[in-house]
Scaffold this motif. Structure first.
Motif, mmCIF file in Angstrom:
data_model
loop_
_atom_site.group_PDB
_atom_site.id
_atom_site.type_symbol
_atom_site.label_atom_id
_atom_site.label_comp_id
_atom_site.label_asym_id
_atom_site.label_seq_id
_atom_site.Cartn_x
_atom_site.Cartn_y
_atom_site.Cartn_z
ATOM 1 N N GLU A 1 -0.112 1.028 -4.244
ATOM 2 C CA GLU A 1 0.663 -0.509 -4.923
ATOM 3 C C GLU A 1 1.687 -0.639 -3.719
ATOM 4 O O GLU A 1 2.446 -0.220 -2.952
ATOM 5 C CB GLU A 1 1.384 -0.420 -6.376
ATOM 6 N N ASP A 2 1.833 -1.411 -3.723
ATOM 7 C CA ASP A 2 3.088 -2.913 -3.466
ATOM 8 C C ASP A 2 3.958 -2.442 -4.140
ATOM 9 O O ASP A 2 3.952 -2.574 -5.394
ATOM 10 C CB ASP A 2 2.661 -4.374 -3.152
ATOM 11 N N ARG A 3 5.010 -2.093 -3.813
ATOM 12 C CA ARG A 3 6.477 -2.190 -3.908
ATOM 13 C C ARG A 3 7.913 -2.251 -2.773
ATOM 14 O O ARG A 3 7.297 -3.310 -1.919
ATOM 15 C CB ARG A 3 6.714 -0.705 -3.475
ATOM 16 N N THR B 1 1.048 6.626 -4.459
ATOM 17 C CA THR B 1 1.903 5.840 -6.420
ATOM 18 C C THR B 1 1.217 7.733 -6.716
ATOM 19 O O THR B 1 1.154 8.161 -5.781
ATOM 20 C CB THR B 1 1.404 5.215 -7.605
ATOM 21 N N ASP C 1 0.612 -1.011 -0.184
ATOM 22 C CA ASP C 1 0.105 0.291 0.387
ATOM 23 C C ASP C 1 0.557 1.344 -0.073
ATOM 24 O O ASP C 1 0.481 2.147 1.178
ATOM 25 C CB ASP C 1 -1.581 0.210 1.040
#
Ligand SMILES: [Zn+2]
Length: 547
Positions: free
Chosen positions: A235-237, A223, A220
């Motif tokens: 987004e998952d990073r 972006t 989470d």
């Protein structure tokens, strides 16, 4: 040399899981410091914000996660936790911050100047203080010193500094700015849980994948531009190196990444230039990005537990997995290379997508002192004294029409992408333009005409008069003007009324200061090496390998 910093960490003799307040404070001093340490490979280790203001952070790595209370190199806490961890905070207490008004700025070694400045403001009835910002580090026989001393007065509660600075600026006729001071750090216990395992530590916990070569995933992550700006989504990073979780100003959580300079740049450069650009252009971009990175250390985020924020204002960093082998090669091929001013110090690197055939002076866009490395100049190939646009050393109302109609020999007039940024027209209806201006200046009414009152050396408008049927306003600031008019590509334009619409005829994309990225691509396509590209866009500078 800053190899002293990791040493300081070792001397703290970490107590497993039970670090006392004192050692936790010392460990935090490093997070809040403007200095950075070096990796075993001799590259700077940079701390970059991932996200802030979180009640909870979810982490994941295949093969499990090593948890350390004392950072990289410190002892690990034995854990039976799995791949997924949830991090929360207990008893989070906010920081205390205050805003000072900066009234003078001096060189770091100007001791007598500082004494005189402090005396001057004391005599005016204030209790002035000096703040040092920037950083100093020595490597490869060169000392890089980006420090400056700020004389500041009148601390007020956080958030009230801008108004006070404006008022003091008017009263004393000096340029002022706000210096945020962390009076008391936020406090709380960081709690990490995985399955039946729970690990608690005051202030900070560090996480790293147990398996070498794995990147740590953080769920989470906002972006878009991040921070308090518009957030497009989450987004998952994934991140190389270590991720640490500590406290935000308000007592919630901050996640940050301690990452080696080469991995950081490999993640940044693809966001700054198309990876299919010629190698020399990517190399020039990598050197510009590295110089910019080092220039920013210790000058921003002074009250934050990281050196760089990940938003647009700092540098766009989306973590691991965004690399492209071509840009990574450019980062590796230019290892340690930065741009130095001939007079000493790092170049204040700026760049934009397309200058439109003429670059701009830094002071015309952002105010402040003229920077000898950031002077606007023709972007024509060959001898600037010859050729239609090449001969134009200053674009003004008098030659703007010819400039917009010409410029075929500019470095940035190149390829399909380059041409679209090089010259453009935009038509905005009278009704739309009136509505856009009314969002900020409702007093203007129906727009009658737009008049450039001041242009920079490239023809970019520094001051625009917007004449309406009720009032006229004068608008300044490159980005401000572009946004107000609905997101124009640049302020290098002429505009005329055509029936029920305004037609903008313009050149370039962005502020035009420093390197023209399309021009760099044009030069690289013509076989110019990165050294020649950088020498063209940053006058009075030279390349130096720092590490
Ligand atoms: Zn250009």
């Amino acid at each position: 040399m800053l190899r002293g910093l990791p040493l300081a960490l070792i001397l703290l003799a970490p107590a497993l899981g039970l670090a006392d307040e004192t050692s936790a404070t010392d460990k935090l001093r490093i997070l809040y410091s403007t200095r950075f340490s070096f990796t075993d490979d001799g590259l700077p280790l940079v701390t970059v914000e991932i996200m802030s203001g979180r009640p909870v952070v979810h982490l994941r790595a295949r093969g499990g996660i090593t948890v350390r209370p004392d950072g990289a190199g410190g002892a690990a806490i034995e854990n039976d936790g799995g791949d997924a961890w949830t991090v929360t905070v207990e008893d989070g207490r906010p920081a205390v911050l205050q805003d000072w008004t900066v009234v003078e700025t001096l060189a770091p070694d100007d001791a007598s100047g500082v004494t005189a400045a402090l005396a001057r403001w004391k005599a005016r009835g204030f209790e002035p203080r000096s703040f040092e910002i920037g950083t100093v580090f020595g490597t490869g026989g060169e000392v890089i010193d980006t420090r400056e001393l700020r004389i500041a007065i009148e601390p007020v509660a956080a958030g009230k500094g801008a108004a006070r600075a404006a008022e003091l600026g008017r009263r004393f006729g000096v340029a002022t700015s706000v210096q945020e001071e962390l009076v008391r750090r936020p406090a709380g216990t960081i709690v990490a849980r995985s399955g039946a395992t729970t690990i608690r530590n005051p202030q900070v916990l560090w996480f790293q994948p147990r398996k070498p070569g794995e990147a740590l995933a953080v769920a989470d992550v906002p972006t878009g531009t991040g921070g308090s700006q518009r957030v497009a989504g989450t987004e998952d990073r994934r991140y190389w190196g270590a991720v640490y979780i500590t406290l935000d100003h308000d007592g919630t959580l901050v996640a940050a990444n301690a990452v080696a300079e080469d991995k950081l740049l490999a993640g940044l450069v693809p966001a700054e230039m198309y990876p299919d650009a010629p190698a020399a252009a990517l190399e020039a971009q990598a050197i510009a990005a590295r110089t910019e990175l080092l220039q920013k250390i210790g000058r921003r985020n002074l009250t934050d537990p990281f050196l760089l924020c990940s938003t647009q204002q700092c540098q766009v960093y989306a973590g691991a997995g965004k690399e492209d082998p071509r840009t990574t090669r450019a980062v590796d091929a230019t290892r340690g290379m930065v741009l130095l001013r001939d007079g000493g110090g790092l170049v204040d690197v700026r760049y934009s997508a397309s200058c439109g055939g003429h670059t701009e002076d830094n002071d015309a866009i952002w105010g402040g002192d003229p920077d000898p490395s950031l002077r606007g100049q023709s972007d024509a190939r060959g001898d600037p004294r010859r050729g239609a646009s090449g001969g134009m050393s200053r674009i003004s109302d008098a030659n703007l029409d010819a400039f917009l109609g010409g410029g075929d020999d500019a470095w940035c007039n190149q390829g399909k992408l380059g041409q679209a940024k090089f010259r453009w027209t935009e038509q905005i209806s009278l009704a739309d333009l009136t509505a856009r201006v009314a969002t900020e200046y409702p007093e203007v009414g129906r727009i009658r005409q737009l008049v450039a009152k001041r242009r920079g050396v490239s023809g970019r408008i520094g001051l625009l008069a917007i004449e309406g049927d009720k009032a006229t306003v004068e608008v300044s600031g490159d980005l401000h003007i572009r946004r107000l008019l609905g997101g124009l590509r640049s302020t290098l334009f002429e505009v005329h009324r055509q029936g029920d619409a305004f037609v903008f005829r313009g050149a370039g994309y962005g502020h035009g200061v420093g390197m023209c990225q399309m021009g760099a691509i044009g030069m690289a396509s013509a076989g110019k090496p990165y050294a020649q590209i950088l020498a063209h866009y940053y006058r009075g500078s030279h390349l130096h390998r720092l590490y």
